[in-house]
Design a protein around this motif. Structure first.
Motif, PDB file in Angstrom:
ATOM      1  N   VAL A  45       8.847   0.311   1.531  1.00 19.98           N
ATOM      2  CA  VAL A  45       8.644   1.227   2.657  1.00 19.98           C
ATOM      3  C   VAL A  45       9.726   2.299   2.710  1.00 19.98           C
ATOM      4  N   ALA A  46      10.979   1.922   2.415  1.00 23.18           N
ATOM      5  CA  ALA A  46      12.088   2.876   2.531  1.00 23.18           C
ATOM      6  C   ALA A  46      13.031   2.733   1.342  1.00 23.18           C
ATOM      7  N   ARG A  73       0.827  -1.213   0.000  1.00 22.20           N
ATOM      8  CA  ARG A  73       0.000   0.000   0.000  1.00 22.20           C
ATOM      9  C   ARG A  73       0.860   1.262   0.000  1.00 22.20           C
ATOM     10  N   CYS A  74       2.099   1.151   0.495  1.00 25.28           N
ATOM     11  CA  CYS A  74       3.003   2.297   0.471  1.00 25.28           C
ATOM     12  C   CYS A  74       3.402   2.672  -0.953  1.00 25.28           C
ATOM     13  N   PHE A  75       3.238   1.761  -1.872  1.00 28.00           N
ATOM     14  CA  PHE A  75       3.517   2.063  -3.274  1.00 28.00           C
ATOM     15  C   PHE A  75       2.344   2.829  -3.884  1.00 28.00           C
ATOM     16  N   GLN A 111      11.225  -0.256  -7.108  1.00 29.57           N
ATOM     17  CA  GLN A 111      11.092   0.775  -6.072  1.00 29.57           C
ATOM     18  C   GLN A 111      12.399   1.511  -5.824  1.00 29.57           C
ATOM     19  N   VAL A 112      13.524   0.788  -5.911  1.00 30.57           N
ATOM     20  CA  VAL A 112      14.808   1.413  -5.596  1.00 30.57           C
ATOM     21  C   VAL A 112      15.513   1.942  -6.833  1.00 30.57           C
ATOM     22  N   LEU A 132       6.461   0.708  10.164  1.00 30.86           N
ATOM     23  CA  LEU A 132       6.528  -0.533   9.393  1.00 30.86           C
ATOM     24  C   LEU A 132       7.935  -1.103   9.399  1.00 30.86           C
ATOM     25  N   LEU A 133       8.943  -0.236   9.249  1.00 35.87           N
ATOM     26  CA  LEU A 133      10.323  -0.716   9.278  1.00 35.87           C
ATOM     27  C   LEU A 133      10.675  -1.309  10.640  1.00 35.87           C
TER      28      LEU A 133
END
Length: 904
Positions: free
Chosen positions: A520-521, A483-485, A556-557, A497-498
């Protein structure tokens, strides 16, 4: 008997039977008794005259719990042809139809591919008409397969006619069939029908009957034939209820022995007359013969076939069931259960139907049915009924949650939520609570949620982990991370979350933890994630689920080369397993990253297929993202009107679901269009929106990966200061992660912003390893050449501009090619016209087929990869060869070199 008032519908059906033309089939919808079956019968008669082979099936309400029951009836005439299917398809279809139990439960999509192949082969010998009546009562597995097939027969000599009630949903409603909605007969047509079926009716009765029937042919014929006293039928009742009352009244006049046999036939989930007679013998305590059913046949309730018994209309069956007392129904179900001792699944359902309260033995038998189920829908139904019959709250919760788990696996969110809610209303254990919690956390596509939901999931994951259920906590955490995406929960929630992830007793190299960290990060944990991804890159292809996790993490990264690699490795596994619900996720990541890397042909293939499968499997987030990627591809190719249309489609999906990556990609596509059209202020405004936290297209990670486009727009719009401000906001990210996409864009931006030391910045940017990033290398050469020309170093500029032109020509980046050509002209050098690449002449769908053919795959093998019939593949190839000016697969191989990014 002639049909009145259906001339238009009959013409449509006749045209379909003679040749499907531009449609693959017709869905006839209308109320009960409106004449759907009569039209289907007319189509079958027309097919016989035209020499078209007909296969028929029908949904039966009593069979809805039996997976593939309707499909079994449809394919029975083709049972000898099953052995001609490819091995994997044969195994899937044989298992689905109960002809083999050698394999695991096949997906409906793999079964659908087998059915498509079987029907296409049959139609090759002789055109085929598939007739499916009462599809609203088809078992869910058969309905899914029928819809799958209907979407894929547009090039086959196959037509589908389906009938359905108006008030009940069916998957075939969204399968591309042309809709024919049957309306009540006009007064003149109704009167003509009454003249035929009941010419002796008194005028007063006739007028009342015609008014009550409201143009419904079944009501006109059956009520008139039965001579029912209409005054006993309250006018307030719906027409269907009045008809059922009439049918039950007709049954009440029959002998008691016939009524017992009729109820057995109505409650039986099969049509064998021997089963009905055996059950009647148990109920009556003496042997029965076929003659017991004669009064029902004479009263036009039943039709006897070769060893079968059927009701003339489904309403007759439901009327007789409704008229029976609960005790009569229970006794009949028990008698049928005794008769069906050799059919354990059917016997279990009959025993369950006979139960009036808790019955643990019946519940256990239904659990066994769920274990044997060949489709998740059947397992869910069996476990739900088993829960109803459970003799303790704990067992009931177990069964409800197990059913919910099957619903989650099937992507049926509404069903899963309903089952979990029912379980939570019972006294539960911590194990139950943990299971209920993770079940619903996995849905991350298709629902607009408040970002606060992510914080709730973080707290829930921590609580579940503290209770000693780390695997459940990991599942919840993954749902929250996904969901963070799609949305932005804020820094505090991401840190929470982390913290949960760091405390879980899970190996840090677990792919799920790697993916959670990336979602998340993406900047703070970027270095750790990228190092792990590089270490795992040589170990792909063993587990497609793991490869999908890692592909998503790489995106993501900003490691787009790794994302393309992992997602390409994941796709074949999902194809082979028939997991078309998960395939669009791998394909969308592949398309998104390949577009950024510059491989537009492979990206276009993946995006088109992802969009199709995402729409078919009900995944609006993925459909929106794949459509946005298609918009970006069109923009890069210089097809600006098409790009704008696709961007608009994707934006509507993104806004409806608040899916930030969809909206960010839409803004990227629009920015590229504006750049290509020379609207630099608009381009900067479009691209800058992603950096505004208040904007719905703001995506904390993705915004950092479009710096090159943002820089081009800012420099040309005279907004260098605004660009510097945006870059300052990204300095912490640049310092914390080695993200390739971020650093490539960062170097590019500083080269264009530089004043005294611009040449050093360009040289440093070009010195980086851009082997896997040709589009970025071409962009650097183009901007460096432009800078050199502005410095009056014209001869030096030509080398870089020429390199840029060649790169962009090869990639198909039309707008950038033209920009390089224009700069070269200004530098005193003309450019040859670009010859369109062979791949540019084909649609993405055609290109997928052509590439696989160029690799030497047969039509059947291509069909298995793309979930098409091999005859559809052949049709496409006959269109592809003239487009490319070739005549063989060997010629294709020379035109279409293989590439790693291709959709496998």
């Amino acid at each position: 008997m002639p049909l009145f008032g259906r001339d238009t519908e009959l013409k449509d059906l006749a045209a379909l039977v003679e040749g499907p033309a531009d449609r693959s089939g017709i869905l006839i919808r209308g109320e009960a008794g409106i004449g759907k079956s009569a039209l289907a019968d007319e189509a079958v008669a027309a097919a016989a005259i035209a020499g078209v082979r007909v296969l028929r099936t029908a949904g039966v309400q009593a069979e809805q719990n039996y997976a593939y029951a309707g499909l079994h009836r449809l394919l029975y005439p083709l049972r000898k042809e099953l052995t001609g299917l490819p091995e994997r398809q044969y195994d899937a279809l044989a298992t689905a139809l109960g002809l083999s139990d050698s394999g695991d439960e096949p997906t409906a999509y793999l079964v659908g591919l087998a059915v498509l192949t079987l029907l296409a082969d049959a139609a090759y010998e002789r055109p085929l008409l598939v007739v499916a009546e009462d599809v609203h009562w088809l078992d869910p597995a058969s309905a899914e397969v029928m819809a799958f097939v209907a979407r894929r027969i547009d090039t086959e000599p196959i037509a589908v006619i389906a009938t359905s009630r108006d008030d009940i949903d069916t998957p075939l409603a969204d399968a591309g069939l042309s809709l024919v909605r049957l309306e009540p007969l006009s007064d003149d047509d109704a009167s003509a029908l009454l003249n035929l079926v009941a010419p002796e009716l008194p005028a007063q009765v006739r007028d009342r009957l015609q008014a009550e029937a409201n143009g419904n042919p079944l009501a006109l014929t059956e009520l008139a034939t039965a001579m029912v006293d209409l005054d006993e039928l309250p006018a307030a009742l719906p027409l269907t209820d009045r008809l059922e009352r009439a049918f039950s009244a007709r049954g009440a006049t029959l002998p008691a022995s016939t009524r017992a046999a009729l109820l057995a036939a109505a409650l039986n989930d099969g049509d064998a007359v021997a089963e009905t007679l055996s059950a009647a013998s148990i109920l009556l305590g003496s042997p029965t013969e076929l003659e017991i059913l004669t009064p029902a046949v004479e009263n036009r309730l039943l039709v006897l076939g070769d060893g079968t018994v059927a009701f003339r209309h489904p309403l007759m069956r439901s009327a007789l069931i409704a008229a029976a007392t609960p005790d009569e129904r229970a006794r009949t179900h028990r008698a049928l259960a005794d008769v069906l001792a050799g059919h354990p699944d059917r016997r279990a359902w009959q025993r369950a139907a006979a139960a009036t309260g808790a019955d643990e033995q019946a519940a256990l038998e239904l659990e066994d049915v769920a274990e044997r189920a060949r489709h998740r829908g059947g397992a869910i139904a069996a476990l739900q009924r088993a829960a109803d019959l459970s003799d303790s709250p704990g067992l009931r919760a177990d069964r409800l949650l197990r059913a919910a788990e099957f619903a989650v696996d099937s992507g049926r969110r509404d069903t899963a939520e309903r089952l979990v809610q029912a379980a939570r209303m019972l006294p539960t254990t911590p194990r139950h609570d943990a299971t209920a919690a993770w079940l619903l956390s996995g849905f991350d596509d298709g629902l607009r949620e408040n970002p606060s939901r992510i914080a709730e999931l973080a707290a829930l994951a921590a609580a579940v982990a503290a209770d000693g259920y780390p695997d459940a906590a990991m599942r919840i955490l993954w749902g929250a991370a996904m969901r963070c995406f799609w949305s932005e929960p804020g820094a505090d929630t991401r840190r929470a979350l982390l913290a949960v992830a760091d405390e879980l007793p899970v190996d840090g190299d677990d792919p799920r933890i790697v993916a959670v960290s990336a979602y998340v990060a993406p900047f703070e944990r970027g270095e750790r994630v990228i190092d792990r991804l590089r270490a795992l890159a040589s170990d792909t292809g063993r587990n497609h689920e793991v490869d999908r996790f890692l592909g998503s993490a790489a995106l993501q990264v900003g490691a787009f080369d790794l994302a393309a690699h992992f997602s390409a490795a994941a796709a074949p596994g999902f194809r082979a397993a028939g997991q078309l619900g998960l395939l669009p996720r791998a394909l969308t990541v592949q398309a998104w990253t390949l577009t950024r890397l510059g491989d537009l042909p492979a990206a276009a293939r993946a995006a088109a297929e992802a969009a199709d499968f995402a729409r078919e499997t009900g995944q609006p987030f993925m459909h929106g993202l794949a459509t946005a990627v298609q918009a970006e591809i069109a923009a890069l190719r210089g097809d600006y009107p098409h790009a704008a249309a696709l961007a608009g489609d994707a934006e509507r999906i993104g806004l409806a679901s608040s899916a930030r990556p969809v909206l960010a990609t839409v803004q990227l596509a629009r920015g590229i269009v504006a750049l290509g059209e020379g609207r630099y202020d608009d381009a900067f405004a479009d691209l800058r929106r992603m950096h505004d936290p208040r904007d719905p297209s703001h995506s904390p990670a993705l915004r950092a990966y479009f710096l090159a486009e943002l820089t081009d727009a800012a420099i040309r719009a005279g907004r260098a200061d605004a660009l510097r401000e945006l870059l300052r906001g990204l300095e912490p990210a640049v310092a914390s992660t080695p993200s390739p996409a971020l650093h490539i864009g960062w170097r590019y931006a500083h080269a264009l912003l530089a004043t005294d030391d611009a040449e050093a910045h360009f040289a440093g940017a070009l010195a980086a390893d851009l082997t896997a990033w040709p589009a970025e290398r071409g962009r650097l050469h183009l901007s460096y050449g432009e800078w050199l020309r502005r410095q009056r170093r014209v001869v030096e500029s030509r080398t870089h501009l020429r390199t840029a032109r060649e790169i962009f020509d090869a990639l198909g980046f039309t707008a950038w090619s033209e920009r390089a050509r224009l700069e070269l002209r200004s530098a005193g050098e003309s450019s040859p016209n670009r010859d369109p690449d062979a791949r540019d002449r084909l649609t993405p769908h055609e290109l997928s087929i052509a590439r696989l053919a160029a690799q030497g795959l047969t039509n059947r093998e291509i069909g298995q990869r793309l979930y098409l019939s091999h005859r559809t593949v052949s049709t496409h190839l006959h269109r592809i060869f003239p487009k490319l000016g070739v005549s063989s697969r060997t010629d294709l191989a020379g035109l279409l070199p293989t590439d790693e990014g291709a959709t496998a």
